[in-house]
Enzyme design. Structure first.
Site, short mmCIF file in Angstrom:
data_model
loop_
_atom_site.label_atom_id
_atom_site.label_comp_id
_atom_site.label_asym_id
_atom_site.label_seq_id
_atom_site.Cartn_x
_atom_site.Cartn_y
_atom_site.Cartn_z
N HIS A 98 -4.07 -8.72 3.89
CA HIS A 98 -5.48 -8.64 3.90
C HIS A 98 -6.01 -9.43 5.25
CE1 HIS A 98 -6.20 -8.24 -0.97
NE2 HIS A 98 -5.84 -6.77 -0.22
N HIS A 120 -1.54 2.11 -6.42
CA HIS A 120 -2.37 0.83 -5.89
C HIS A 120 -2.30 -0.14 -7.20
CE1 HIS A 120 -3.92 0.15 -2.17
NE2 HIS A 120 -5.02 -0.73 -2.56
N LYS A 160 -1.80 -2.08 8.17
CA LYS A 160 -2.94 -1.48 8.74
C LYS A 160 -3.27 -2.14 10.13
CE LYS A 160 -6.02 -0.65 4.80
NZ LYS A 160 -7.38 -0.83 4.08
N TYR A 200 -8.83 -11.20 -6.89
CA TYR A 200 -7.97 -11.65 -8.13
C TYR A 200 -8.12 -12.79 -8.75
CZ TYR A 200 -5.64 -7.72 -5.70
OH TYR A 200 -5.49 -6.36 -5.10
N ARG A 238 0.89 -1.06 0.10
CA ARG A 238 -0.01 0.05 0.07
C ARG A 238 1.05 1.31 -0.06
NH1 ARG A 238 -1.99 -3.36 4.27
NH2 ARG A 238 -3.94 -4.19 3.77
N ARG A 256 0.31 -2.66 -6.89
CA ARG A 256 -0.13 -3.62 -5.81
C ARG A 256 -1.04 -4.51 -6.24
NH1 ARG A 256 -0.75 -4.43 -0.36
NH2 ARG A 256 -3.17 -4.94 0.50
#
Length: 299
Positions: free
Chosen positions: A271, A245, A173, A280, A149, A248
């Site tokens: 994630h 992004h 995150k 994906y 990110r 990514r």
């Protein structure tokens, strides 16, 4: 109960208990403030605990009438729902007015993806004769090599580089740490950047451990990373909407297309849920359908 106090406490809850980034928190508060302004503009002097489903539906009808996309509408509703969930947890309300508030149906937006050739073209287009050129090349290689990110990229620390083992430690995150493999190409470009550009900078004391710095010796901003990529893409007349992004997404898509285990990709992307990573596989299936449609003689 008043809006200012409850929003301040909600902000603290998002930061301390949910571990959200400042950008995510600001997005929640911005969407919540739309409700506050809507009530004020209509002379509805209502505190948070007095709002009902009627006012919430009125807000969303107003938002829809302004041509705001269904995806943005859904995000606004999500932010408001989170606020009232917080009030329930804190036992400040007994009934959630958002319980029956429905978000508009939206299709799952598949991310823009570059081919390996397009990525090579963009990275090779960096002018390394400019002082910041080697830094920019190292940034692009790192984005694609590690699937980071943009917030993770600008926060990367030299002390978290484990090149001997082929890994870097990322603080993602919610302050969750993960180890991500780094390619030999990215290691090479980072080392060149460290020796040819970074060591010549007068580094700000607070940013001595930050890897990527601007010419003033301070951490790069998110906007600067976007600008670097946009300028290169524009110089190459690339029609795709390229952003940090995109690197990514391309990293993840190329791994999945190559047969990588989805759980491993989830871990590398950071994630929390594998459901997020599954986009994906949808992208891959969509590409297969498009290929059959375009080239099969019976289509």
């Amino acid at each position: 109960m008043n809006w200012e106090t409850e929003i301040d406490e909600f902000r603290s809850y998002l930061k301390l208990e949910k571990g959200l980034s400042d950008n995510s928190i600001n997005a929640y508060i911005t969407d919540l403030n739309k409700l506050v302004r809507y009530l004020q503009d209509r002379g509805l002097e209502m505190e948070p605990d007095k709002v009902t489903l009627t006012e919430l539906k009125g807000l969303m009808e107003w938002v829809s009438s302004r041509g705001i996309s269904p995806r943005t509408q859904a995000r606004i509703i999500s932010g408001i729902k989170s606020f009232y969930k917080f009030l329930l947890i804190e036992e400040k309300i007994e009934k959630d007015p958002t319980a029956l508030l429905e978000a508009p149906r939206i299709g799952r937006k598949l991310p823009e993806v570059m081919t390996v050739e397009e990525i090579d073209t963009i990275i090779n287009a960096v002018d390394t004769k400019k002082p910041e050129g080697q830094r920019n090349k190292a940034i692009l290689e790192t984005l694609y090599s590690c699937g980071l990110r943009v917030s993770e990229l600008i926060d990367m620390k030299i002390s978290n580089l484990y090149f001997e083992s082929g890994f870097i430690k990322i603080e993602g995150k919610g302050n969750k740490e993960r180890l991500v493999p780094v390619s030999t190409k990215a290691i090479k470009e980072i080392n060149l950047y460290l020796s040819e550009y970074r060591r010549l900078l007068k580094i700000h004391p607070e940013h001595e451990d930050i890897l990527f710095l601007n010419r003033r010796g301070k951490k790069l901003s998110r906007v600067m990373i976007f600008t670097i990529i946009k300028n290169i893409a524009n110089s190459l007349n690339i029609s795709k909407n390229i952003s940090p992004h995109t690197f990514r997404h391309s990293f993840a898509t190329h791994l999945v297309d190559g047969g990588a285990n989805l759980r491993a990709v989830q871990e590398m992307l950071g994630h929390e849920s594998i459901i997020t990573t599954e986009i994906y596989t949808h992208l891959d299936k969509d590409y297969l359908k498009e290929t059959v449609s375009q080239f099969h003689p019976r289509q």
